[in-house]
Design a protein around this motif. Structure first.
Motif, mmCIF file in Angstrom:
data_model
loop_
_atom_site.group_PDB
_atom_site.id
_atom_site.type_symbol
_atom_site.label_atom_id
_atom_site.label_comp_id
_atom_site.label_asym_id
_atom_site.label_seq_id
_atom_site.Cartn_x
_atom_site.Cartn_y
_atom_site.Cartn_z
ATOM 1 N N TYR A 193 111.762 22.598 7.064
ATOM 2 C CA TYR A 193 112.937 22.338 6.233
ATOM 3 C C TYR A 193 113.946 23.482 6.297
ATOM 4 N N LEU A 233 117.790 23.440 7.334
ATOM 5 C CA LEU A 233 118.810 24.094 6.516
ATOM 6 C C LEU A 233 119.736 24.942 7.389
ATOM 7 N N GLU A 292 122.162 18.179 1.945
ATOM 8 C CA GLU A 292 121.713 19.101 0.897
ATOM 9 C C GLU A 292 120.798 18.402 -0.097
ATOM 10 N N LYS A 336 116.897 19.586 -0.848
ATOM 11 C CA LYS A 336 116.462 19.988 -2.191
ATOM 12 C C LYS A 336 115.307 19.119 -2.684
ATOM 13 N N GLN A 337 115.321 17.845 -2.303
ATOM 14 C CA GLN A 337 114.227 16.955 -2.708
ATOM 15 C C GLN A 337 112.923 17.294 -1.993
ATOM 16 N N GLU A 359 112.000 20.350 -0.284
ATOM 17 C CA GLU A 359 111.461 21.709 -0.209
ATOM 18 C C GLU A 359 111.875 22.511 -1.438
ATOM 19 N N ARG A 360 110.870 22.914 -2.231
ATOM 20 C CA ARG A 360 111.112 23.616 -3.490
ATOM 21 C C ARG A 360 111.880 24.915 -3.278
ATOM 22 N N ILE A 415 114.077 25.646 -1.066
ATOM 23 C CA ILE A 415 115.493 25.375 -0.791
ATOM 24 C C ILE A 415 116.201 24.941 -2.065
ATOM 25 N N ALA A 416 115.502 24.194 -2.920
ATOM 26 C CA ALA A 416 116.081 23.846 -4.226
ATOM 27 C C ALA A 416 116.371 25.117 -5.025
ATOM 28 N N TYR A 433 119.588 26.805 -3.600
ATOM 29 C CA TYR A 433 120.838 26.209 -4.071
ATOM 30 C C TYR A 433 121.081 26.527 -5.548
ATOM 31 N N GLU A 434 120.016 26.583 -6.312
ATOM 32 C CA GLU A 434 120.144 26.953 -7.722
ATOM 33 C C GLU A 434 120.647 28.391 -7.843
#
Length: 692
Positions: free
Chosen positions: A341, A345, A445, A449-450, A452-453, A455-456, A459-460
């Motif tokens: 993932y 990205l 995006e 995010k759905q 891979e934690r 990557i979420a 973005y956060e």
């Protein structure tokens, strides 16, 4: 496999038009390379069927001289314009017609002769690279990918060398004057651009896949200790591909052969991948530069490109996008979900950047960039799989390959199979992912995010960083909240400004080499209070880490330069000798470091610019010598590089020559060399001197 010509002769010129009246079925090829002259002496007998009455045919044949042209065993008039061999005749409907051609040629490209002009024993090679350059430079054949033929190839070569070609080796028999004939059999048809051979000094290891397919991994005898890290995971990748794709490997065997100065990372010739020996690595280099992705990419092409072939360049996504996607899936199998993932990205960031710079392209654009065909193509498949579901996706892939095996396809053929397998209309998918020149960044995006934690979390974190002035507390918080090596590498690499002490401490304390490597690359200079900890990076199992650490320690702490050079004196590094070449440069520049050996170091560094080394080694040496000084021999080697067959290296060498010609002393030295130059090198430098 339909190939036919409408031949019009007007004032000795010809115009060819594709017709579906002649079907070339089989080609029996005999090749004898003549290395010293860089020539090919060849014979080919084609068997073809005349499907409808016709009046002409042609083959692509670049700069070939023909001594025999026999149609059904009889001499026949022909026209040879240096690009095509054309025969005007009355062809009545029949099966089993034959065309025999005996020819010689000196290929300007596609066949490469290396090491035959020097005195180094064992470095002689001959290898082919047909894609984009065409096999018709060494074999009268068909540049059109839609002509698929079962090729059997025999090569007559000095018995001191190993020969590898498409298909199964069915016989090796001695000939006169120390020559051996190697006979290879293919059982299924392929496009002629996928025909290949490699000749050199090799040993091999043989593996067997779960399904019983022989896998032959070739290597230079001196590299026996590098076989395992170079070909690491080969069996796992092969078995994964067969299972994931759902259709058995379509050829008799699979071979992988490294060669020197290859034009690309690798090439998926049918059953026979040729790849750059820059990927022949030891276990330490494996973490810096390994063959895994290239291995998987070229293997995936055996289905996507070789078994099922694009009809034209508008459909190139069906080759490169698919091979890229399945290679990423294989890496996911080997290295895990996070690797997969985060790879997506990184490519999404590149695609977004291209789009923002107005360089976005449609996947159906025949002139699209590699970024589009490879990375946007892989993303399209990833998005399609998410849209229709894994079960339907795999079913559609199986049906697509089974329906079009040994045939040519268009994008709509693929979409039709996926719609039938999923019961879903894909018009919207085609518009958004294939036809549009934009990259669907919001959808990408959301998917990442759905899935891979880490990557979420990224973005956060990025969203919150836009709201704060001091990024350090927030960055440290997310570092501690995640075990993701990729996220931590991202934080180091993308930290805006000088890395704070807290982050340096955390990175140096990590036991993960990629995190420490990111730190070695990121830091421009080393704070005094981290000197001892940073010195520990010289012991890491990473040649890139060591290279960057050595340079930055040398620059930051002049009093300890001798000690740093002593501790790395025997290191070579990656196949491009990155550490050794840097070490020689620093040893030369360090005034009190063995001054009696300085000339010796300079001669060794200059030697690495010579044609006996790979272009990657030469480029690395030129990078430093271009700054500290080139001798007469170094300049000669640089001028020789301006005509090299590798476009990357040639471009670099020509740019460096341009830079040097702006300096009066170098210009005078280059002018003095003119009398020693010959051929293309002489012509190139004369033109440069006249224009500057």
């Amino acid at each position: 496999m339909r190939y036919f010509i409408l031949f019009l002769s007007i004032c000795f010129s010809s115009l060819a038009q594709h017709q579906e009246k002649i079907d070339f079925v089989r080609g029996d090829v005999y090749i004898q390379p003549v290395p010293k002259e860089k020539e090919i002496h060849g014979t080919v007998i084609y068997e073809f069927d005349v499907l409808k009455e016709a009046d002409s045919l042609f083959l692509d044949a670049k700069n070939m001289d023909f001594s025999v042209v026999l149609l059904n065993g009889q001499e026949v008039d022909y026209s040879n314009n240096g690009k095509t061999l054309s025969i005007r005749n009355t062809f009545k409907k029949m099966k089993g017609a034959t065309l025999k051609l005996v020819y010689t040629c000196r290929p300007k490209q596609t066949v490469y002769f290396l090491g035959w002009d020097d005195s180094i024993s064992g470095n002689e090679q001959i290898w082919t690279q047909g894609q984009g350059k065409y096999t018709s430079y060494w074999l009268p054949s068909f540049d059109d990918m839609e002509e698929k033929i079962e090729f059997d190839v025999s090569l007559a070569v000095d018995s001191n060398y190993q020969v590898v070609a498409n298909g199964r080796l069915v016989e090796e028999r001695p000939k006169v004057n120390g020559m051996h004939q190697w006979v290879f059999d293919m059982q299924s048809p392929m496009s002629s651009y996928l025909l290949a051979f490699a000749i050199g000094t090799y040993a091999k290891e043989t593996l067997v896949s779960t399904s019983g397919i022989p896998i032959e991994n070739f290597y230079y005898p001196k590299d026996s200790l590098r076989v395992e890290p170079t070909y690491r995971y080969t069996s796992q990748i092969f078995n994964f591909m067969e299972k994931e794709i759902g259709l058995p490997y379509p050829w008799q065997n699979y071979k992988q052969i490294p060669v020197r100065d290859f034009l690309y990372a690798g090439m998926e010739n049918t059953g026979t991948t040729i790849f750059s020996d820059g990927y022949v690595v030891d276990s330490v280099a494996f973490i810096d530069k390994n063959y895994v992705n290239v291995n998987a990419h070229e293997l995936a092409h055996q289905w996507f490109g070789n078994l099922v072939t694009e009809a034209s360049s508008e459909h190139h996504w069906l080759h490169e996008g698919f091979a890229t996607y399945y290679a990423y899936l294989a890496e996911k199998e080997v290295f895990g979900d996070e690797h997969f993932y985060w790879t997506l990205l990184r490519t999404s960031i590149e695609l977004k950047s291209a789009m923002e710079m107005r360089d976005g392209q449609s996947l159906l654009d025949p002139k699209a960039s590699s970024l589009t065909f490879y990375e946007k193509g892989a993303w399209a498949l990833f998005a399609l799989r998410e849209r229709i579901g894994e079960e339907a996706f795999k079913k559609g892939i199986r049906n697509y390959l089974a329906t079009y095996s040994f045939k040519n396809v268009r994008v709509n053929d693929f979409l039709k199979e996926m719609e039938e397998a999923s019961g879903t209309k894909l018009k919207n998918f085609k518009e958004n992912w294939l036809e549009s020149d934009r990259f669907p960044i919001k959808e990408a995006e959301m998917l990442l995010k759905q899935k891979e934690r880490s990557i979420a979390l990224l973005y956060e974190m990025k969203a919150k960083l836009e709201q704060v002035k001091n990024p350090l507390p927030l960055s440290l918080d997310y570092w501690r909240r995640s075990n993701s090596s990729a996220l931590k590498q991202y934080i180091i690499t993308n930290y805006n400004g000088t890395l704070p002490a807290e982050l340096i401490t955390l990175a140096l304390a990590s036991d993960e080499i990629p995190i420490r490597q990111s730190l070695a690359i990121k830091l421009d200079s080393i704070p005094l209070n981290f000197k001892t900890d940073f010195e520990s990076l010289l012991q890491d199992k990473s040649y890139i880490t060591i290279e960057n650490t050595l340079l930055k320690l040398w620059m930051s702490f002049p009093r300890d330069r001798n000690r740093y050079l002593d501790s790395t004196r025997d290191m070579i590094g990656l196949p491009n000798k990155n550490i050794r070449i840097l070490w020689l440069t620093l040893a030369i520049l360090t005034q009190d470091y063995h001054p009696e050996r300085s000339q010796q170091y300079f001669l060794e560094l200059t030697e690495y610019t010579g044609p006996q080394f790979s272009w990657e080694v030469r480029l690395e040496a030129f990078r430093y010598l271009g700054e500290i000084g080139l001798t007469k021999q170094g300049l000669k080697n640089l001028i020789q590089a301006t005509t090299h067959h590798s476009w990357q290296f040639k471009k670099y060498a020509r740019n460096l020559v341009d830079k040097l010609l702006e300096q009066p002393d170098y210009r005078k030295n280059i002018e003095d060399l003119v009398e020693e130059l010959k051929g293309d090198e002489l012509r190139y430098i004369k033109a440069k001197l006249l224009n500057k």
